[in-house]
Design a protein around this motif. Structure first.
Motif, short mmCIF file in Angstrom:
data_model
loop_
_atom_site.label_atom_id
_atom_site.label_comp_id
_atom_site.label_asym_id
_atom_site.label_seq_id
_atom_site.Cartn_x
_atom_site.Cartn_y
_atom_site.Cartn_z
N UNK A 1 0.86 -1.20 0.00
CA UNK A 1 0.00 0.00 0.00
C UNK A 1 0.89 1.23 0.00
N UNK A 2 0.70 2.06 -1.01
CA UNK A 2 1.56 3.22 -1.16
C UNK A 2 0.74 4.51 -1.18
N UNK A 3 1.42 5.59 -0.85
CA UNK A 3 0.87 6.93 -0.97
C UNK A 3 1.89 7.76 -1.73
N UNK A 4 1.43 8.73 -2.50
CA UNK A 4 2.36 9.52 -3.31
C UNK A 4 3.29 10.38 -2.46
N UNK A 5 4.50 10.59 -2.95
CA UNK A 5 5.40 11.54 -2.34
C UNK A 5 4.85 12.94 -2.64
N UNK A 6 4.93 13.87 -1.69
CA UNK A 6 4.38 15.22 -1.92
C UNK A 6 5.28 16.09 -2.79
N UNK A 7 5.39 15.71 -4.06
CA UNK A 7 6.20 16.51 -5.00
C UNK A 7 5.67 17.94 -5.01
N UNK A 8 6.59 18.88 -5.05
CA UNK A 8 6.21 20.29 -5.10
C UNK A 8 6.08 20.94 -3.74
N UNK A 9 6.09 20.15 -2.66
CA UNK A 9 6.01 20.69 -1.30
C UNK A 9 7.41 20.63 -0.69
N UNK A 10 8.12 21.74 -0.74
CA UNK A 10 9.52 21.77 -0.32
C UNK A 10 9.71 21.47 1.17
N UNK A 11 8.63 21.47 1.95
CA UNK A 11 8.76 21.10 3.37
C UNK A 11 9.27 19.67 3.51
N UNK B 1 11.35 18.20 1.20
CA UNK B 1 12.58 18.03 0.46
C UNK B 1 12.41 18.25 -1.03
N UNK B 2 13.53 18.21 -1.72
CA UNK B 2 13.57 18.42 -3.16
C UNK B 2 13.96 17.09 -3.82
N UNK B 3 12.98 16.38 -4.38
CA UNK B 3 13.26 15.06 -4.97
C UNK B 3 14.26 15.14 -6.11
N UNK B 4 15.14 14.14 -6.15
CA UNK B 4 16.15 14.04 -7.19
C UNK B 4 15.79 12.97 -8.22
#
Length: 191
Positions: free
Chosen positions: A154-164, A166-169
């Motif tokens: 069971x997965x949930x999305x990473x909060x892309x765009x929310x810099x709180x 981190x900044x995904x690489x």
């Protein structure tokens, strides 16, 4: 709970964090996961995420939210680890887990996790411990599996765009739920 500290170390003590601990706990969490300092330990996320892991508001929220506690783990009065416990019905949520990078791999994390499981059962009578881990963190997930946690898929999305957070690489990040049954004697006693 592991009653004897590893040879050459002082016993670990556990206490609930206060708002006065916020700056030190933010620094501890950041050092364990982000930037060059995190590379001294094995839990680093520096290759997949840059920027911050948490901030003072996030740590303060964990400390002050009802049904939540942030444990400070100290050795000789010095904070070396922390973790969040949150009561969620029949389960507890385990998060914000950090061990000082230079101490990782020496059994501190295993002992902290075992104590967190014991405390969750004692305080709330929960049957399960839940946590979310970034699904590409294979080595970290394997560490939890060796301690009785199972992958749920069971997965949930990473909060892309929310810099709180981190900044995904990379563009394939998501969180996977890991669960451990604590009701069958699996209260985290070290193996």
């Amino acid at each position: 709970m592991d009653t004897a500290p590893p040879q050459g170390t002082d016993e670990l003590t556990y206490r609930d964090a206060t708002e006065a601990d916020v700056p030190e706990l933010v620094a501890l969490v950041e050092s364990a996961y982000r930037g060059d300092s995190s590379r001294a330990g094995w839990t680093t996320e520096a290759d997949i995420l840059q920027g911050q892991r948490t901030d003072p508001d996030g740590v303060r929220d964990v400390i002050t939210s009802p049904g939540s506690r942030l444990l400070v783990v100290e050795r000789a009065g010095e904070p070396i680890a922390c973790c969040q416990l949150e009561h969620r019905g029949d389960a507890a949520y385990f998060g914000m887990f950090a061990v000082r990078p230079g101490l990782q791999g020496g059994g501190v994390g295993r002992r902290v996790l075992a104590e967190a499981e014991r405390l969750a059962v004692a305080a709330w009578g929960v049957r399960e411990m839940h946590m979310t881990v970034i699904s590409v963190r294979d080595e970290l997930i394997a560490w939890y599996e060796r301690r009785g946690y199972r992958r749920t898929g069971r997965t949930t999305p990473f909060p892309y765009g929310d810099e709180r957070f981190g900044l995904p690489q990379r563009d394939d990040l998501e969180f996977e739920l890991l669960v451990k049954n604590l009701a069958e004697g699996g209260t985290g006693r070290p193996r």
